[in-house]
Design an enzyme around this catalytic site. Structure first.
Site, PDB file in Angstrom:
ATOM      1  N   LYS A  27      34.861  40.643  38.507  1.00 26.85           N
ATOM      2  CA  LYS A  27      35.395  41.875  39.105  1.00 26.85           C
ATOM      3  C   LYS A  27      36.569  41.515  40.010  1.00 26.85           C
ATOM      4  O   LYS A  27      36.663  40.392  40.512  1.00 26.85           O
ATOM      5  CB  LYS A  27      34.339  42.631  39.916  1.00 26.85           C
ATOM      6  CG  LYS A  27      33.761  41.889  41.142  1.00 26.85           C
ATOM      7  CD  LYS A  27      34.573  42.032  42.416  1.00 26.85           C
ATOM      8  CE  LYS A  27      34.068  41.115  43.521  1.00 26.85           C
ATOM      9  NZ  LYS A  27      34.997  40.762  44.547  1.00 26.85           N
ATOM     10  N   ASP A  70      26.991  42.380  45.482  1.00 31.09           N
ATOM     11  CA  ASP A  70      27.840  42.659  44.311  1.00 31.09           C
ATOM     12  C   ASP A  70      27.040  42.776  43.012  1.00 31.09           C
ATOM     13  O   ASP A  70      27.590  43.184  41.983  1.00 31.09           O
ATOM     14  CB  ASP A  70      28.875  41.532  44.104  1.00 31.09           C
ATOM     15  CG  ASP A  70      30.007  41.588  45.117  1.00 31.09           C
ATOM     16  OD1 ASP A  70      30.148  42.619  45.807  1.00 31.09           O
ATOM     17  OD2 ASP A  70      30.745  40.588  45.223  1.00 31.09           O
TER      18      ASP A  70
HETATM   19  P1  ATP Z   1      31.951  36.990  45.569  1.00 29.54           P
HETATM   20  O1  ATP Z   1      33.234  37.572  45.028  1.00 29.54           O
HETATM   21  O2  ATP Z   1      30.702  37.765  45.142  1.00 29.54           O
HETATM   22  O3  ATP Z   1      31.969  36.654  47.010  1.00 29.54           O
HETATM   23  P2  ATP Z   1      32.792  34.480  44.561  1.00 29.54           P
HETATM   24  O4  ATP Z   1      33.471  34.759  43.256  1.00 29.54           O
HETATM   25  O5  ATP Z   1      33.687  34.310  45.738  1.00 29.54           O
HETATM   26  O6  ATP Z   1      31.738  35.605  44.812  1.00 29.54           O
HETATM   27  P3  ATP Z   1      30.987  32.614  43.329  1.00 29.54           P
HETATM   28  O7  ATP Z   1      31.763  32.131  42.157  1.00 29.54           O
HETATM   29  O8  ATP Z   1      29.879  33.548  43.081  1.00 29.54           O
HETATM   30  O9  ATP Z   1      31.947  33.191  44.449  1.00 29.54           O
HETATM   31  O10 ATP Z   1      30.473  31.296  44.092  1.00 29.54           O
HETATM   32  C1  ATP Z   1      30.201  31.263  45.488  1.00 29.54           C
HETATM   33  C2  ATP Z   1      29.340  30.050  45.790  1.00 29.54           C
HETATM   34  O11 ATP Z   1      28.062  30.248  45.197  1.00 29.54           O
HETATM   35  C3  ATP Z   1      29.894  28.744  45.226  1.00 29.54           C
HETATM   36  O12 ATP Z   1      30.077  27.866  46.286  1.00 29.54           O
HETATM   37  C4  ATP Z   1      28.851  28.243  44.239  1.00 29.54           C
HETATM   38  O13 ATP Z   1      28.538  26.885  44.458  1.00 29.54           O
HETATM   39  C5  ATP Z   1      27.606  29.089  44.509  1.00 29.54           C
HETATM   40  N1  ATP Z   1      26.955  29.593  43.287  1.00 29.54           N
HETATM   41  C6  ATP Z   1      25.669  29.894  43.196  1.00 29.54           C
HETATM   42  N2  ATP Z   1      25.358  30.371  41.983  1.00 29.54           N
HETATM   43  C7  ATP Z   1      26.482  30.373  41.263  1.00 29.54           C
HETATM   44  C8  ATP Z   1      26.802  30.760  39.918  1.00 29.54           C
HETATM   45  N3  ATP Z   1      25.863  31.200  39.076  1.00 29.54           N
HETATM   46  N4  ATP Z   1      28.082  30.653  39.506  1.00 29.54           N
HETATM   47  C9  ATP Z   1      29.041  30.223  40.383  1.00 29.54           C
HETATM   48  N5  ATP Z   1      28.788  29.825  41.645  1.00 29.54           N
HETATM   49  C10 ATP Z   1      27.526  29.906  42.097  1.00 29.54           C
END
Ligand code: ATP
Length: 313
Positions: free
Chosen positions: A11, A141
Site C-alpha cells: 500500500k 494496517d
Molecule cells: P508499515 O508501512 O506497516 O509501517 P513497513 O513497510 O514500513 O510497514 P515492513 O516491511 O512491514 O515495514 O517491516 C518492518 C519491520 O518488520 C522490519 O524491520 C522487518 O524485519 C519486520 N518484519 C516482520 N515481519 C515481516 C514480514 N513478514 N515481512 C517484512 N518484514 C517483516
C-alpha cells in the site's frame, strides 16, 4: 496436503495525518490508503504436526515470532484450537518483492495473506469483517491489507471506509535498498516534536477525522481527478523523516523535478512515490530518476493502483 498461494500487495498513503494521542496511547490517524500491484507471494500449506514453519529468503525478514506472518498463524491457532487439531499446523513461505521497512506495509500484507490462507486451509468460512477484526489485533494496517483498494483509514488505522476505485493510475516508487526507517521511531519523533499541536479532546479527534470524508482529496478521488489527487498528497511524517534522512529528501526532490503529477513519501518512509497517468509517462519518469541517480542501491518500481487487497491465485 492442501495448499494455497496468495498475492499480498503493498500500500501507499495518499494522505497521512496525525491528529492526536488516544487514551490507549496510540496515535489517532486519518489516512487515505491505496493498494498497488507491487506484491509479495505467500504460500500456505497444511502440516500433519501442529507446528508453524516459516520460510523466507530475505536477509532482513525474521523467521521467528517477531515476523507478523508467523504471529498471524499463532493467532489463528489460539482462536481456532479445534481446527488446529483437525487440520494440523501450517507451513508458510514468503516470496518478498515488496521492500522491507519501506512504509509499504509489507509485513502487514503478509499477515493479512496468512489469515486469509489459513481460513481457506481450515475451511473456517470467516467473513472479511471477521478476518479484519482478527487482523486489527496484529497491526493497524492489517485490516486494510485484507480489503485493499482505495479507503479512508481512521482510529489507529484499523477503521476502514472504502472509496471508489482508482484502478489504473500508475505510480513510480523509489527506495534505497540499504535504507530502512523504523515506524516506531518515526511516530515517537513526531510526537516529541509536534505533541503541542495535537487535538486535546476526544470530540476534536472525532471531528477532525470526520472532516476528511467531505474534504478535497476525497472529492478528487470520487471524480477520479488524477491531477488534483497528485496536488493534494499529504504526509505528516515527512516533517520528521526528511530532515533526518537527507538521501530520502534528495530522492523526493529528484522525483518532484521530473514528475508531472504529485510526489510524496509513503507511510513512515523511506519509499518515495510519484503518480503518473499512463504506463508510458511512468516509464519516462522511471528512466529520468534512474539517469539522475545511477546508484545501484536505489530500487525503482513502476506499479499500478489496484482495487483489492489479498487475493488467492
Ligand atoms: P508499515 O508501512 O506497516 O509501517 P513497513 O513497510 O514500513 O510497514 P515492513 O516491511 O512491514 O515495514 O517491516 C518492518 C519491520 O518488520 C522490519 O524491520 C522487518 O524485519 C519486520 N518484519 C516482520 N515481519 C515481516 C514480514 N513478514 N515481512 C517484512 N518484514 C517483516
Amino acid at each position: 496436503m492442501k495448499s494455497y498461494t496468495l498475492i499480498a500487495p503493498a500500500k501507499i498513503n495518499l494522505h497521512l495525518e496525525i491528529i492526536g494521542i488516544r487514551p490507549d496511547n496510540y496515535h489517532e490517524l486519518v489516512m487515505i490508503m491505496q493498494t498497488v500491484d507491487l506484491a509479495d507471494r505467500v504460500e500456505v500449506k497444511s502440516l500433519s504436526t501442529d507446528e508453524i514453519i516459516l520460510h523466507c529468503g530475505h536477509p532482513n525478514v525474521p523467521l521467528d515470532e517477531t515476523n507478523l506472518a508467523y504471529r498471524a498463524a499463532q493467532l489463528m491457532q489460539q482462536e481456532f484450537p479445534d481446527a488446529l487439531i483437525e487440520s494440523g499446523g501450517v507451513d508458510i513461505t514468503l516470496h518478498k518483492h515488496i521492500p522491507v521497512a519501506a512504509g509499504l506495509a509489507g509485513g502487514s500484507g503478509n499477515a493479512a495473506a496468512v489469515l486469509v490462507g489459513i481460513d481457506l486451509l481450515w475451511e473456517l468460512g470467516l467473513t472479511q469483517i471477521d478476518l479484519q477484526k482478527l487482523g486489527a489485533r496484529l497491526g493497524s494496517d492489517v485490516p486494510f491489507c485484507i480489503s485493499g483498494g482505495t479507503a479512508i483509514a481512521t482510529g489507529r488505522g484499523e477503521a476502514i471506509s472504502p472509496l471508489p476505485s482508482l484502478e489504473g493510475i500508475y505510480v513510480v516508487l523509489g527506495k534505497y535498498q540499504s535504507l530502512e526507517v523504523s515506524t516506531p521511531w518515526a511516530y515517537t519523533t513526531y510526537r516529541h516534536e509536534f505533541e503541542h499541536q495535537y487535538a486535546q479532546d476526544l470530540d476534536s479527534l472525532a471531528d477532525r477525522s470526520h472532516r476528511i470524508h467531505s474534504g478535497d482529496l476525497v472529492r478528487a478521488i470520487v471524480a477520479t481527478d488524477t491531477v488534483k489527487i497528485g496536488k493534494l498528497l499529504y504526509n505528516d511524517l515527512e516533517k520528521v523523516v526528511l530532515p533526518a534522512y537527507p538521501l530520502v529528501s534528495q530522492l523526493r526532490a529528484e522525483f518532484q523535478r521530473h514528475a508531472n503529477l504529485g510526489t510524496m513519501m509513503s507511510g513512515s518512509g523511506p519509499t518515495v512515490f510519484s503518480l503518473a497517468s499512463s504506463r508510458a509517462q511512468a516509464e519516462v519518469l522511471y528512466h529520468q530518476v534512474r539517469a539522475a541517480i545511477p546508484d545501484p542501491d536505489l530500487e525503482l518500481f513502476v506499479a499500478q493502483f489496484c482495487d483489492r487487497g489479498v487475493r488467492v491465485i
